[in-house]
Design a protein around this motif. Structure first.
Motif, PDB file in Angstrom:
ATOM      1  N   MET A 192       0.831  -1.187   0.000  1.00  0.00           N
ATOM      2  CA  MET A 192       0.000   0.000   0.000  1.00  0.00           C
ATOM      3  C   MET A 192       0.870   1.244   0.000  1.00  0.00           C
ATOM      4  SD  MET A 192      -3.035  -1.289  -0.009  1.00  0.00           S
ATOM      5  CE  MET A 192      -4.018   0.179   0.300  1.00  0.00           C
ATOM      6  N   GLY A 193       0.379   2.267  -0.643  1.00  0.00           N
ATOM      7  CA  GLY A 193       1.136   3.510  -0.695  1.00  0.00           C
ATOM      8  C   GLY A 193       0.247   4.722  -0.493  1.00  0.00           C
ATOM      9  N   TRP A 194       0.889   5.794  -0.121  1.00  0.00           N
ATOM     10  CA  TRP A 194       0.229   7.100  -0.057  1.00  0.00           C
ATOM     11  C   TRP A 194       0.967   8.049  -1.007  1.00  0.00           C
ATOM     12  CZ3 TRP A 194      -4.260   8.312   2.326  1.00  0.00           C
ATOM     13  CH2 TRP A 194      -4.722   7.471   3.351  1.00  0.00           C
ATOM     14  N   PHE A 195       0.199   8.794  -1.760  1.00  0.00           N
ATOM     15  CA  PHE A 195       0.721   9.823  -2.649  1.00  0.00           C
ATOM     16  C   PHE A 195      -0.052  11.100  -2.389  1.00  0.00           C
ATOM     17  CE2 PHE A 195       3.384   7.293  -5.507  1.00  0.00           C
ATOM     18  CZ  PHE A 195       2.975   6.015  -5.165  1.00  0.00           C
TER      19      PHE A 195
ATOM     20  N   VAL B  71      -4.143  17.019  -2.017  1.00  0.00           N
ATOM     21  CA  VAL B  71      -5.045  15.879  -1.967  1.00  0.00           C
ATOM     22  C   VAL B  71      -4.185  14.632  -1.776  1.00  0.00           C
ATOM     23  CG1 VAL B  71      -6.770  14.514  -3.182  1.00  0.00           C
ATOM     24  CG2 VAL B  71      -6.738  17.012  -3.439  1.00  0.00           C
ATOM     25  N   TYR B  72      -4.529  13.842  -0.791  1.00  0.00           N
ATOM     26  CA  TYR B  72      -3.774  12.640  -0.464  1.00  0.00           C
ATOM     27  C   TYR B  72      -4.531  11.417  -0.964  1.00  0.00           C
ATOM     28  CZ  TYR B  72      -0.465  15.257   2.352  1.00  0.00           C
ATOM     29  OH  TYR B  72       0.524  16.133   2.757  1.00  0.00           O
ATOM     30  N   TYR B  73      -3.789  10.566  -1.676  1.00  0.00           N
ATOM     31  CA  TYR B  73      -4.378   9.381  -2.282  1.00  0.00           C
ATOM     32  C   TYR B  73      -3.760   8.115  -1.692  1.00  0.00           C
ATOM     33  CZ  TYR B  73      -5.976  12.578  -5.943  1.00  0.00           C
ATOM     34  OH  TYR B  73      -6.567  13.597  -6.636  1.00  0.00           O
ATOM     35  N   CYS B  74      -4.600   7.153  -1.463  1.00  0.00           N
ATOM     36  CA  CYS B  74      -4.181   5.827  -1.062  1.00  0.00           C
ATOM     37  C   CYS B  74      -4.132   4.942  -2.310  1.00  0.00           C
ATOM     38  CB  CYS B  74      -5.195   5.282  -0.062  1.00  0.00           C
ATOM     39  SG  CYS B  74      -5.034   3.571   0.393  1.00  0.00           S
ATOM     40  N   ALA B  75      -3.179   4.033  -2.359  1.00  0.00           N
ATOM     41  CA  ALA B  75      -3.048   3.169  -3.526  1.00  0.00           C
ATOM     42  C   ALA B  75      -2.616   1.772  -3.111  1.00  0.00           C
ATOM     43  CB  ALA B  75      -2.030   3.754  -4.504  1.00  0.00           C
ATOM     44  N   GLY B  76      -3.039   0.780  -3.881  1.00  0.00           N
ATOM     45  CA  GLY B  76      -2.670  -0.605  -3.623  1.00  0.00           C
ATOM     46  C   GLY B  76      -2.014  -1.226  -4.839  1.00  0.00           C
ATOM     47  N   GLY B  77      -0.934  -1.980  -4.615  1.00  0.00           N
ATOM     48  CA  GLY B  77      -0.237  -2.613  -5.732  1.00  0.00           C
ATOM     49  C   GLY B  77       1.061  -3.226  -5.279  1.00  0.00           C
ATOM     50  N   GLN B  78       2.145  -2.913  -6.001  1.00  0.00           N
ATOM     51  CA  GLN B  78       3.463  -3.424  -5.665  1.00  0.00           C
ATOM     52  C   GLN B  78       4.224  -2.382  -4.864  1.00  0.00           C
ATOM     53  OE1 GLN B  78       5.565  -5.550  -8.917  1.00  0.00           O
ATOM     54  NE2 GLN B  78       3.834  -4.905 -10.192  1.00  0.00           N
ATOM     55  N   TYR B  79       5.097  -2.867  -3.996  1.00  0.00           N
ATOM     56  CA  TYR B  79       5.836  -1.971  -3.107  1.00  0.00           C
ATOM     57  C   TYR B  79       6.818  -1.114  -3.882  1.00  0.00           C
ATOM     58  CZ  TYR B  79       8.852  -0.547   0.771  1.00  0.00           C
ATOM     59  OH  TYR B  79       9.567   0.182   1.688  1.00  0.00           O
ATOM     60  N   GLY B  80       6.779   0.189  -3.590  1.00  0.00           N
ATOM     61  CA  GLY B  80       7.735   1.086  -4.214  1.00  0.00           C
ATOM     62  C   GLY B  80       7.222   2.506  -4.201  1.00  0.00           C
ATOM     63  N   SER B  81       7.981   3.411  -4.795  1.00  0.00           N
ATOM     64  CA  SER B  81       7.649   4.830  -4.755  1.00  0.00           C
ATOM     65  C   SER B  81       7.062   5.366  -6.057  1.00  0.00           C
ATOM     66  CB  SER B  81       8.894   5.641  -4.392  1.00  0.00           C
ATOM     67  OG  SER B  81       9.897   5.449  -5.366  1.00  0.00           O
ATOM     68  N   SER B  82       7.018   4.536  -7.085  1.00  0.00           N
ATOM     69  CA  SER B  82       6.468   5.013  -8.351  1.00  0.00           C
ATOM     70  C   SER B  82       4.973   4.779  -8.423  1.00  0.00           C
ATOM     71  CB  SER B  82       7.147   4.295  -9.516  1.00  0.00           C
ATOM     72  OG  SER B  82       6.484   4.602 -10.728  1.00  0.00           O
ATOM     73  N   PRO B  83       4.203   5.776  -8.848  1.00  0.00           N
ATOM     74  CA  PRO B  83       2.752   5.572  -8.986  1.00  0.00           C
ATOM     75  C   PRO B  83       2.403   4.441  -9.955  1.00  0.00           C
ATOM     76  CG  PRO B  83       3.314   7.899  -9.259  1.00  0.00           C
ATOM     77  CD  PRO B  83       4.594   7.153  -9.174  1.00  0.00           C
ATOM     78  N   THR B  84       3.296   4.168 -10.896  1.00  0.00           N
ATOM     79  CA  THR B  84       2.996   3.133 -11.889  1.00  0.00           C
ATOM     80  C   THR B  84       2.973   1.725 -11.295  1.00  0.00           C
ATOM     81  OG1 THR B  84       5.329   2.924 -12.493  1.00  0.00           O
ATOM     82  CG2 THR B  84       4.022   4.537 -13.722  1.00  0.00           C
TER      83      THR B  84
ATOM     84  N   GLN C  12     -10.205   7.762  -3.967  1.00  0.00           N
ATOM     85  CA  GLN C  12     -10.680   9.005  -4.579  1.00  0.00           C
ATOM     86  C   GLN C  12      -9.942  10.226  -4.042  1.00  0.00           C
ATOM     87  OE1 GLN C  12     -12.083   7.582  -1.999  1.00  0.00           O
ATOM     88  NE2 GLN C  12     -12.486   9.264  -0.580  1.00  0.00           N
ATOM     89  N   GLY C  13      -9.200  10.056  -2.969  1.00  0.00           N
ATOM     90  CA  GLY C  13      -8.421  11.145  -2.397  1.00  0.00           C
ATOM     91  C   GLY C  13      -9.134  11.847  -1.256  1.00  0.00           C
ATOM     92  N   THR C  14      -8.342  12.412  -0.375  1.00  0.00           N
ATOM     93  CA  THR C  14      -8.875  13.208   0.726  1.00  0.00           C
ATOM     94  C   THR C  14      -8.046  14.481   0.842  1.00  0.00           C
ATOM     95  OG1 THR C  14      -9.541  13.167   3.070  1.00  0.00           O
ATOM     96  CG2 THR C  14      -7.479  12.048   2.510  1.00  0.00           C
ATOM     97  N   GLN C  15      -8.738  15.601   1.000  1.00  0.00           N
ATOM     98  CA  GLN C  15      -8.056  16.897   1.016  1.00  0.00           C
ATOM     99  C   GLN C  15      -7.455  17.164   2.391  1.00  0.00           C
ATOM    100  OE1 GLN C  15      -7.730  19.423  -1.519  1.00  0.00           O
ATOM    101  NE2 GLN C  15      -6.324  20.285   0.004  1.00  0.00           N
TER     102      GLN C  15
END
Length: 121
Positions: free
Chosen positions: A34-37, A93-106, A113-116
């Motif tokens: 999981m990541g935060w951007f 706006v802070y976004y939560c993301a799920g995928g592979q571990y790392g710092s790239s959004p890709t 949907q994001g939270t302000q």
């Protein structure tokens, strides 16, 4: 599929704290890192923090170390971002993301949907 819903954003004075939460539903939460951007107006989305599917390792953006921490509660299917000593430049706006571990959004396939978060001076 994984559905992610962020909460906990809001308006805070500089020096204050907020804890963001990201609740996951759908396929197994523990299968994903999981990541935060975050994205400020007129700026590109930037990496904030990441946590592996097992809870370790974690990674925090260099400029945020010492102020931000990331954690996850597998039983609650939730990942958290604790933000302390907030500064006006943390406004985004802070976004939560799920995928592979790392710092790239890709690396991340699923996004909330994001939270302000707004930090006043």
């Amino acid at each position: 599929q994984v559905q992610l819903v962020e909460s906990g954003g809001g308006l805070v004075q500089a020096g204050g704290s907020l804890r963001l939460s990201c609740a996951a539903s759908g396929r197994s939460f523990s299968s994903y890192a999981m990541g935060w951007f975050r994205q400020a107006p007129g700026k590109e989305r930037e990496f904030v923090a990441a946590i592996s599917r097992f809870g370790q390792p974690t990674s925090i953006a260099a400029s945020l170390k010492g102020r931000f921490t990331i954690s996850r509660d597998i039983d609650k299917n939730t990942v958290y971002l604790q933000m302390n000593s907030l500064k006006p430049e943390d406004t985004a706006v802070y976004y939560c993301a799920g995928g592979q571990y790392g710092s790239s959004p890709t690396l991340y396939d699923y996004w909330g949907q994001g939270t302000q978060v707004t930090v006043s001076s």
